[in-house]
Design an enzyme around this catalytic site. Structure first.
Site, PDB file in Angstrom:
ATOM      1  N   ARG A 120       0.586  -1.181   0.115  1.00  0.00           N
ATOM      2  CA  ARG A 120       0.014   0.002  -0.083  1.00  0.00           C
ATOM      3  C   ARG A 120       0.815   1.167   0.115  1.00  0.00           C
ATOM      4  NH1 ARG A 120       2.220   1.778   3.773  1.00  0.00           N
ATOM      5  NH2 ARG A 120       0.800   3.228   3.886  1.00  0.00           N
ATOM      6  N   GLY A 121       0.315   2.380  -0.293  1.00  0.00           N
ATOM      7  CA  GLY A 121       0.923   3.597  -0.519  1.00  0.00           C
ATOM      8  C   GLY A 121       1.199   3.627  -1.955  1.00  0.00           C
ATOM      9  N   ALA A 122       0.816   5.063  -2.544  1.00  0.00           N
ATOM     10  CA  ALA A 122       0.446   5.338  -3.937  1.00  0.00           C
ATOM     11  C   ALA A 122       1.798   5.145  -4.717  1.00  0.00           C
ATOM     12  CB  ALA A 122       0.184   6.723  -3.806  1.00  0.00           C
ATOM     13  N   ARG A 157      -7.757  -0.991  -6.938  1.00  0.00           N
ATOM     14  CA  ARG A 157      -7.854   0.294  -5.919  1.00  0.00           C
ATOM     15  C   ARG A 157      -8.234   1.399  -6.828  1.00  0.00           C
ATOM     16  NH1 ARG A 157      -4.807   0.887  -0.569  1.00  0.00           N
ATOM     17  NH2 ARG A 157      -6.732   1.655  -0.115  1.00  0.00           N
ATOM     18  N   GLN A 160      -2.468   2.032  10.428  1.00  0.00           N
ATOM     19  CA  GLN A 160      -1.290   2.070   9.611  1.00  0.00           C
ATOM     20  C   GLN A 160      -0.025   2.990  10.380  1.00  0.00           C
ATOM     21  OE1 GLN A 160      -4.208   2.704   8.264  1.00  0.00           O
ATOM     22  NE2 GLN A 160      -4.223   1.859   6.216  1.00  0.00           N
ATOM     23  N   ASP A 182      -2.402   9.950  -1.885  1.00  0.00           N
ATOM     24  CA  ASP A 182      -2.707   9.182  -2.957  1.00  0.00           C
ATOM     25  C   ASP A 182      -3.008   9.959  -4.206  1.00  0.00           C
ATOM     26  OD1 ASP A 182      -2.934   6.184  -1.596  1.00  0.00           O
ATOM     27  OD2 ASP A 182      -3.263   7.742  -0.102  1.00  0.00           O
ATOM     28  N   ASN A 220      -5.889  11.682   0.786  1.00  0.00           N
ATOM     29  CA  ASN A 220      -5.055  10.880   1.609  1.00  0.00           C
ATOM     30  C   ASN A 220      -5.785   9.989   2.566  1.00  0.00           C
ATOM     31  OD1 ASN A 220      -2.278  10.210   2.149  1.00  0.00           O
ATOM     32  ND2 ASN A 220      -2.692  10.981   4.175  1.00  0.00           N
ATOM     33  N   LYS A 221      -5.087   9.299   3.364  1.00  0.00           N
ATOM     34  CA  LYS A 221      -5.944   8.214   4.282  1.00  0.00           C
ATOM     35  C   LYS A 221      -6.960   9.002   5.076  1.00  0.00           C
ATOM     36  CE  LYS A 221      -5.476   4.748   4.172  1.00  0.00           C
ATOM     37  NZ  LYS A 221      -6.350   3.778   3.206  1.00  0.00           N
TER      38      LYS A 221
END
Length: 362
Positions: free
Chosen positions: A57-59, A100, A207, A248, A258-259
Site C-alpha cells: 500500500r502507499g501510492a 483500488r 497504519q 494518494d 489521503n488516508k
C-alpha cells in the site's frame, strides 16, 4: 508462497527477482509489526490480491507493484504474436486497474507501460516483454531517487527541535525508498535537527501504529504514538510545530486525497495556526481533475470497523460507512513537497509551474 526473514531497517518493500521469467517479492504489510513475511507473486492474480488487501500500500509502492504485475501477467505470452501479446497487455492492465480506485500512481504506471508498448510496435513479444520489465525497474529506481529529493526539500521546512505530526504511513513501506512524508523526517534527523514525530494510530487499519512507528524506530527517530482523537489536544499543548502527510491523488488545484482522517488533521492544524504540508511525487498529481471533488473515494468492507483485526467491537447488523480516503482542500495546505521543489502557495498556477520544472538537484 511466504518466506520469513528477520526485519531490518534497510529491507526493500518490494523488488523483482530474476529476469522476465522471474517474480515480484514484497513485504506483507498486513502482518507488521508483530510478524515479518514476504509474499512471492508468481501470477497477476496474486499481485491484484496483494494490492486489494493492502499487503502492499502507499501510492508509489502500488504503482511499482502494478508495473511488475504487468510483467508477471505477460509471462504466459512468450512466443505469441505481437497482436496476442498486446491484447493480453490490455487485459492485464485493466484487471490491475480494478484493484483500488483512489491511488493515481496505479493508473499512471499502467498507462506508462501501455504507452511504451504502443510506441514500440516493431518489437516481437519477447523483446517487448523484456522492455516492459526494464521500464518497471526504471519506475522503481526513479521512485528511490524521488524519495531522497523529497526528503531534502521537506527537511528545509523543519526547525531544530520541532514536534511533527503525521497521519497514516508515507514511509519506505509506501515506496521503494525512504518514503515521502517520512523521508522528510529521516533527512531532518540525518541533519541533526532533533525532531520528534507524533504518529496518529490511523483508524481503522492502524497504519500509523503498525507501520509508521515501526519504520521510525528502525531508523532511531524519536516517535510518540497517539490515537487519532488526541491530535487536536496535542496541538493545543504546543507539542506540534508542523504536520506532514503523504497523498494518494492530488488534483490540478492542489486538493489532496489521503488516508481517511487527514482532512480532520488539516482542519485542526489550521485552527491552531500550524503549517500542514503534503509530501508526494509528481506522479501522484492527476492534472485531468480540476479539483478534489472529482477524486474517486474507495469504500472498503464494514468488517474493517466492526471486526478490526478479528475482534468484534460493534453489534451485529449495525450500518457502517467506511471510506478509505478523504480530501483536504488546497486552502488548508501550506505547501506540497515534491521532488521538483515546494509548491507554495498551493494554487493551480503554482502546481503547473513546479511540475514543469526540473527535479531538485541533490
Amino acid at each position: 508462497m511466504n518466506t520469513e526473514h528477520e526485519a531490518t531497517s534497510d529491507v526493500a518493500t518490494l523488488h523483482w527477482v530474476g529476469g522476465t521469467d522471474g517474480y515480484l517479492k514484497m513485504i506483507d504489510q498486513t502482518l507488521l509489526p508483530t510478524e515479518y513475511k514476504e509474499i512471492e507473486c508468481h501470477d497477476v492474480e496474486t499481485v491484484w490480491e496483494a494490492i486489494k488487501r493492502l499487503s502492499v500500500r502507499g501510492a508509489p509502492a502500488i504503482g511499482i507493484a502494478a508495473a511488475y504485475g504487468v510483467v508477471v501477467g505477460l509471462q504466459t505470452e512468450a512466443g505469441t504474436s505481437r497482436a496476442e501479446f498486446d491484447q493480453r497487455l490490455k487485459t492485464v492492465a485493466a484487471y490491475l486497474a480494478g484493484s483500488r480506485p483512489t491511488a493515481v500512481n496505479l493508473f499512471w504506471a499502467l498507462d506508462r507501460l501501455q504507452k511504451l508498448a504502443a510506441d514500440a510496435a516493431d518489437l516481437d513479444s519477447g523483446e517487448m516483454h523484456a522492455l516492459l520489465l526494464e521500464e518497471a525497474r526504471r519506475i522503481e529506481v526513479e521512485d528511490l531517487e524521488m524519495c531522497h529529493k523529497i526528503g531534502e526539500v521537506g527537511a528545509a521546512l523543519l526547525s531544530p527541535g520541532d514536534g511533527v505530526l503525521t497521519h497514516c504511513n508515507a514511509g519506505g513501506l509506501a515506496t521503494s525508498g525512504g518514503g515521502t512524508a517520512l523521508a522528510v523526517f529521516f533527512e531532518a534527523a540525518k541533519q541533526g535537527k532533533g525532531i520528534h514525530v507524533y504518529a496518529d494510530e490511523t483508524r481503522p487499519l492502524l497504519q500509523g501504529a503498525r507501520l509508521t512507528t515501526w519504520e521510525l524506530m528502525q531508523r532511531n527517530v524519536p516517535v510518540t504514538l497517539i490515537s487519532d482523537s488526541m491530535a487536536g489536544w496535542v496541538m493545543k499543548e504546543g507539542k506540534i510545530q508542523a504536520v506532514v502527510t503523504g497523498a494518494d491523488r492530488i488534483a490540478a488545484n492542489g486538493d489532496s486525497a489521503n488516508k481517511i482522517g487527514t482532512y480532520s488533521v488539516a482542519l485542526l492544524a489550521s485552527l491552531h495556526d500550524i503549517p500542514f504540508y503534503i509530501a508526494a511525487p509528481s506522479s501522484t498529481f492527476d492534472l485531468s481533475l480540476e479539483s478534489g471533488a472529482e477524486i474517486p473515494i474507495e469504500e472498503r468492507q464494514p468488517e474493517e470497523i466492526t471486526n478490526g483485526f478479528g475482534k468484534q467491537t460493534a453489534p451485529e447488523g449495525v450500518d457502517v460507512y467506511n471510506p478509505a480516503f478523504d480530501v483536504t482542500p488546497a486552502k488548508f495546505i501550506r505547501g506540497i513537497i515534491t521532488e521538483r521543489g515546494l509548491i507554495q502557495p498551493v494554487t493551480k498556477e503554482q502546481v503547473l509551474r513546479v511540475l514543469n520544472s526540473e527535479p531538485v538537484q541533490s
